[in-house]
Scaffold this active site. Structure first.
Site, PDB file in Angstrom:
ATOM      1  N   GLN A   1      11.918 141.904 143.435  1.00  0.00           N
ATOM      2  CA  GLN A   1      12.330 141.723 142.038  1.00  0.00           C
ATOM      3  C   GLN A   1      13.463 142.732 141.919  1.00  0.00           C
ATOM      4  O   GLN A   1      13.233 143.935 141.816  1.00  0.00           O
ATOM      5  CB  GLN A   1      11.142 142.011 141.119  1.00  0.00           C
TER       6      GLN A   1
ATOM      7  N   TYR B   1      11.978 149.776 138.848  1.00  0.00           N
ATOM      8  CA  TYR B   1      12.573 149.190 140.063  1.00  0.00           C
ATOM      9  C   TYR B   1      12.895 150.279 141.082  1.00  0.00           C
ATOM     10  O   TYR B   1      12.536 150.172 142.261  1.00  0.00           O
ATOM     11  CB  TYR B   1      13.846 148.422 139.690  1.00  0.00           C
TER      12      TYR B   1
ATOM     13  N   GLU C   1      20.074 153.002 143.461  1.00  0.00           N
ATOM     14  CA  GLU C   1      19.302 153.271 142.244  1.00  0.00           C
ATOM     15  C   GLU C   1      18.275 154.379 142.475  1.00  0.00           C
ATOM     16  O   GLU C   1      17.850 155.047 141.535  1.00  0.00           O
ATOM     17  CB  GLU C   1      18.561 152.005 141.793  1.00  0.00           C
TER      18      GLU C   1
ATOM     19  N   ALA D   1      13.647 140.564 150.222  1.00  0.00           N
ATOM     20  CA  ALA D   1      13.079 140.024 148.988  1.00  0.00           C
ATOM     21  C   ALA D   1      12.596 141.139 148.073  1.00  0.00           C
ATOM     22  O   ALA D   1      12.022 142.132 148.524  1.00  0.00           O
ATOM     23  CB  ALA D   1      11.920 139.084 149.310  1.00  0.00           C
TER      24      ALA D   1
ATOM     25  N   THR E   1      18.176 151.280 148.044  1.00  0.00           N
ATOM     26  CA  THR E   1      19.208 151.130 147.014  1.00  0.00           C
ATOM     27  C   THR E   1      19.689 152.466 146.463  1.00  0.00           C
ATOM     28  O   THR E   1      18.917 153.433 146.394  1.00  0.00           O
ATOM     29  CB  THR E   1      18.673 150.280 145.839  1.00  0.00           C
TER      30      THR E   1
ATOM     31  N   LYS F   1      11.354 150.917 144.786  1.00  0.00           N
ATOM     32  CA  LYS F   1      12.219 150.948 145.980  1.00  0.00           C
ATOM     33  C   LYS F   1      12.054 152.262 146.741  1.00  0.00           C
ATOM     34  O   LYS F   1      12.108 152.291 147.973  1.00  0.00           O
ATOM     35  CB  LYS F   1      13.678 150.762 145.575  1.00  0.00           C
TER      36      LYS F   1
ATOM     37  N   ARG G   1      26.566 136.047 143.404  1.00  0.00           N
ATOM     38  CA  ARG G   1      25.712 137.041 142.753  1.00  0.00           C
ATOM     39  C   ARG G   1      24.883 136.374 141.658  1.00  0.00           C
ATOM     40  O   ARG G   1      25.342 135.402 141.019  1.00  0.00           O
ATOM     41  CB  ARG G   1      26.636 138.109 142.144  1.00  0.00           C
TER      42      ARG G   1
END
Ligand code: NAP
Ligand code: G4F
Length: 351
Positions: A83, A150, A127, A81, A125, A154, A185
């Site tokens: 955002q 984000y 990112e 989970a 991730t 992370k 998605r």
């Protein structure tokens, strides 16, 4: 029978992972947050909704996490989970930090304080790598330089996981997953947004597609294969970090081209570049080197870029045709949690 707790059960990866674990005879528990319109459409469309034990709770709330762990007594916890939409993290940086970053510590603290042997998967991730890697295939040793709230959240989750692994001997593995897409998605992500618009254009329901930075490059894989890697990480003999990727990179523009090829049309007739979809910062390019996962986990991607485009556009066209023939989309059908499942986990943590 092994038991698994999945946070983010209503999301893309939560749904595919639940299906995989059920096929391996796990008892699957899913943490979902109560919202005014239930969103179990992914679990319904994979035909697993009735097989999941749903636990209501919010990741920002420690009691919810303790309740979910008590109720599920998990051998494995998959913490998915978050955002997860990069663009939204620029609008809500603090909320993103709370749920995407701090809730990882809540889960790990619960495992530590409750003295559990549960293995934990953390959803890291690509990112996190951020900028300055235009042509490099990134591996587990490359330096992280996040470019969004984000990614920063992370990265916090990634490091706190390493601290709990090394400091408290908790089995926590992080997947550094590059973008992975599918028919289920979220609509806000660029691949599904394009697939959906192309399908509508092909059926005469739309005549424009508005996008932001179409020069950005991403390493896109197929989500059902990526959840297999998550499971393999927890089955492995030690906790570690693994890049999961395809080692190919393509621009958003290429995705657009192939999507329009599918309907024998030309995107130039419909595309408008729209500043609303351009981010304050955007990772220019991502490509991942999955050789460690290949060697140690025996994991490799199978479905490649062009096939992913075909699968997604093809499915979207089928959905819109069904809709035009009078069928509802699965996500139009509200489906409340199955009370029998809920009673097992509500009120006093009855198992
Ligand atoms: P997703 O479809 O956006 O799902 C996110 C899930 O988190 C949803 O179930 C969402 O619930 C839940 N959630 C959000 N806030 C919550 C809260 N406060 N309390 C409880 N649940 C909450 O994401 P995904 O694509 O499946 O990705 C799974 C994980 O992998 C995420 O952590 C994502 O950041 C990470 N990741 C994804 C990719 C990718 O390409 N897909 C790549 C690397 C890493 P609602 O349905 O109620 O919103
Ligand atoms: O599909 P996106 O929103 O995915 P993004 O930002 O790469 O993040 C996804 O992958 C990450 C892994 O690397 C995950 F951690 C994260 O949770 C999420 O699943 O955007 C892809 C690219 C970006 O460069 C964006 O600027 O597409 C560009 N883009 C261009 N026009 C657009 C649009 N993105 C979106 N969402 N919408 C557009 O209109």
């Amino acid at each position: 029978m092994k038991s698994a707790l999945i946070t983010g059960i209503t999301g893309q990866d939560g749904a595919y992972l639940a299906k995989l674990l059920l096929s391996e005879n796990y008892k699957v528990y899913g943490l979902y947050r109560r919202i005014s319109t239930p969103n179990f459409w992914r679990l319904q469309s994979l035909d697993i909704y009735d097989k999941i034990n749903l636990i209501s709770g919010d990741l920002n709330d420690m009691s919810s996490i303790i309740n979910a762990i008590n109720a599920s007594n998990p051998d494995e916890i998959y913490h998915l989970a978050a955002q997860s939409f990069v663009e939204a993290s620029f609008e809500s940086p603090l909320a993103t930090a709370e749920v995407t970053g701090l809730s990882t510590t809540r889960i790990l603290e619960a495992v530590k304080l409750m003295k559990l042997d549960s293995k934990v998967y953390y959803a890291g991730t690509s990112e996190m790598y951020g900028s300055s890697y235009l042509n490099k295939s990134l591996n587990e040793s490359d330096v992280f330089q996040p470019m969004s709230p984000y990614a920063a959240a992370k990265l916090y989750g990634y490091w706190i996981s390493r601290i709990y692994r090394d400091g408290y001997n908790i089995f926590v593995s992080s997947g550094i997953l590059f973008n992975h897409e599918s028919e289920i998605r979220g609509m806000e992500f660029v691949t599904r947004k394009i697939a959906n618009q192309v399908a509508k254009i092909s059926l005469g329901l739309e005549n424009k597609i508005y996008l932001g930075n179409i020069e950005a490059k991403r390493d896109w894989g197929y989500a059902p294969e990526y959840v297999e890697a998550m499971h393999k990480m927890l089955e492995y003999n030690k906790p570690d970090d693994f890049v999961i990727a395809t080692d190919e990179t393509h621009t958003v523009k290429e995705f657009l081209e192939y999507a329009f090829d599918y309907i024998n049309d030309d995107y130039n007739k419909y595309l408008e570049i729209d500043k609303r979809f351009v981010r304050p910062l955007d990772v220019p390019a991502l490509k991942g080197d999955y050789s460690k996962a290949k060697e140690e986990l025996n994991w490799s991607p199978k479905t490649r870029f062009k096939d992913i485009v075909k699968i997604m556009v093809g499915e979207e066209i089928k959905r819109w045709k069904k809709y035009l023939n009078g069928d509802q989309f699965p996500w139009d059908v509200p489906n409340y949690p199955n009370e029998n499942n809920l009673l097992k986990t509500y009120r006093g943590h009855v198992k």
